[in-house]
Design an enzyme around this catalytic site. Structure first.
Site, PDB file in Angstrom:
ATOM      1  CG  ASP A  14      -0.229  -0.093   2.563  1.00  0.00           C
ATOM      2  OD1 ASP A  14       0.932  -0.572   2.617  1.00  0.00           O
ATOM      3  OD2 ASP A  14      -0.824   0.333   3.574  1.00  0.00           O
ATOM      4  CG  HIS A 250       7.061  -0.006  10.115  1.00  0.00           C
ATOM      5  ND1 HIS A 250       7.040  -0.540  11.382  1.00  0.00           N
ATOM      6  CD2 HIS A 250       6.685   1.302  10.280  1.00  0.00           C
ATOM      7  CE1 HIS A 250       6.667   0.375  12.255  1.00  0.00           C
ATOM      8  NE2 HIS A 250       6.444   1.508  11.616  1.00  0.00           N
TER       9      HIS A 250
HETATM   10  C1  BDR Z   1       2.732  -0.577   8.720  1.00  0.00           C
HETATM   11  O1  BDR Z   1       1.653   0.333   8.534  1.00  0.00           O
HETATM   12  C2  BDR Z   1       1.902   1.162   7.432  1.00  0.00           C
HETATM   13  O2  BDR Z   1       1.712   2.494   7.784  1.00  0.00           O
HETATM   14  C3  BDR Z   1       3.319   0.923   7.016  1.00  0.00           C
HETATM   15  O3  BDR Z   1       3.473   1.028   5.611  1.00  0.00           O
HETATM   16  C4  BDR Z   1       3.619  -0.461   7.501  1.00  0.00           C
HETATM   17  O4  BDR Z   1       3.234  -1.421   6.551  1.00  0.00           O
HETATM   18  C5  BDR Z   1       3.426  -0.272  10.037  1.00  0.00           C
HETATM   19  O5  BDR Z   1       2.552  -0.434  11.097  1.00  0.00           O
HETATM   20 CA    CA Z   2       2.812  -0.821   4.199  1.00  0.00          CA
END
Ligand code: BDR
Ligand code: CA
Length: 331
Positions: A14, A250
């Protein structure tokens, strides 16, 4: 280090700033063959997510199939995307975009996953770093999917680390808890790369700038812009992140687990997701495998491998050395 032969990966994403970092890490890594990008709502609308995936690959001179997937959570109402974290466009509000010509693949993300898994049985790895609706939809289209894919690695969830959208929930799981529970109970080889490890790795703006200075390329310049916006958010709420002026990596960690699993300590156990109530989005793990709890829903749940610790300096070294390599054509 390289994986031989290169692993065929479908990237479910995403984008999203850390998704963009992850995408470029994967494109730069010779051990990964990205065979498709399936997009979902999450950090932005699914339309914007697909637009960003097409854009990020085009400016990196790659033409990889990109599909559009689920627009909303499976059951619960959708929420406004977090424009204060990723920007309204998902890439830190880019001031302008280069003209590109890559076109969307008309299939749904779920159909694409199923088609690829059937075409390459046992060879596809799904790396999923957004809400898990596309994987849940693919499981409904093809119940044999867990036996057709090689493995699934997700960025999402948390076991011991506090949540990032509620005291117990991580954003990707929170955004579609019913889909996530289906993914955790599907019976495939599944690894969870959650906040327990992603909160241990801070990527500095200085590192992304160093990579951009090496390449002098629109792709890495775009990444610098996006990461600065993202780092402003994280540095605004976490003093230890502000000290470095950076952000959590992340989604990158899902790929680094694929390329360098030895940098992670893992624990195996059954995971279910709380789909309702105050714990909605919590990834609950049975960490006492020897105990048979009586509640319905635990007994026949397959195990998930969960990343609990990570060697953060080594992860940053792998990230840097991969992205400093010759993965972008000179403009
Ligand atoms: C996840 O949430 C999204 O905002 C980031 O892309 C990552 O996949 C982190 O909690
Ligand atoms: Ca993500």
């Amino acid at each position: 280090m390289s994986i031989s032969p290169a692993r065929k990966v479908i990237f479910d994403t995403d984008p999203g700033v850390d998704d963009a970092m992850a995408l470029y890490y994967a494109l730069a890594h010779t051990g990964i063959e990205m065979v498709g990008i399936t997009t979902t709502f999450g950090n932005v609308s699914v339309h914007q997510a697909a637009t960003n995936a097409l854009y990020l690959t085009a400016i990196a001179n790659r033409n990889i199939p990109v599909t559009q997937g689920v627009k909303t959570p499976w059951f619960k109402p959708g929420e406004a995307p977090p424009d204060f974290i990723h920007g309204a466009d998902g890439l830190g509000n880019l001031p302008s975009r280069h003209a590109t010509t890559n076109q969307i693949d008309p299939r749904s993300s779920a159909q694409f996953i199923v088609d690829m898994a059937r075409a390459h049985p046992g060879e596809i790895t799904l790396v999923a770093v957004g809400p898990l609706g596309n994987l849940a939809a693919a499981l409904m289209l093809e119940p044999e999917l867990p036996r057709l894919v090689q493995e699934v690695i997700i960025m999402g969830g948390t076991i011991l680390e506090p949540g990032n959208v509620s005291p117990v929930a991580e954003a990707n799981i929170w955004n579609d808890p019913h889909a996530a529970d289906k993914v955790f109970t599907a019976g495939w080889k599944l690894t969870m790369v959650g906040l327990d490890v992603t909160h241990q790795v801070i990527v500095s703006v200085a590192l992304i700038q160093k990579i951009a200075d090496q390449h002098h390329h629109p792709a890495t310049d775009t990444l610098v812009h996006a990461v600065k916006f993202y780092a402003d958010f994280y540095s605004g709420i976490y003093p230890h992140v502000a000290k470095i002026y950076g952000c959590f990596g992340h989604d990158v960690l899902a790929f680094i687990y694929l390329t360098n699993p030895g940098l992670f300590s893992v624990q195996s156990g059954r995971i279910r997701v709380a789909t309702e109530g105050i714990a909605q989005g919590q990834t609950m793990m049975n960490r006492r495998e020897s105990v048979t709890y009586p509640q319905i829903g635990w007994g026949d749940t397959p195990d998930t491998l969960v990343c609990m610790q990570v060697q953060s300096d080594a992860v940053l070294h792998v990230f840097e050395s991969t992205l400093m390599g010759p993965w972008l054509e000179k403009e």
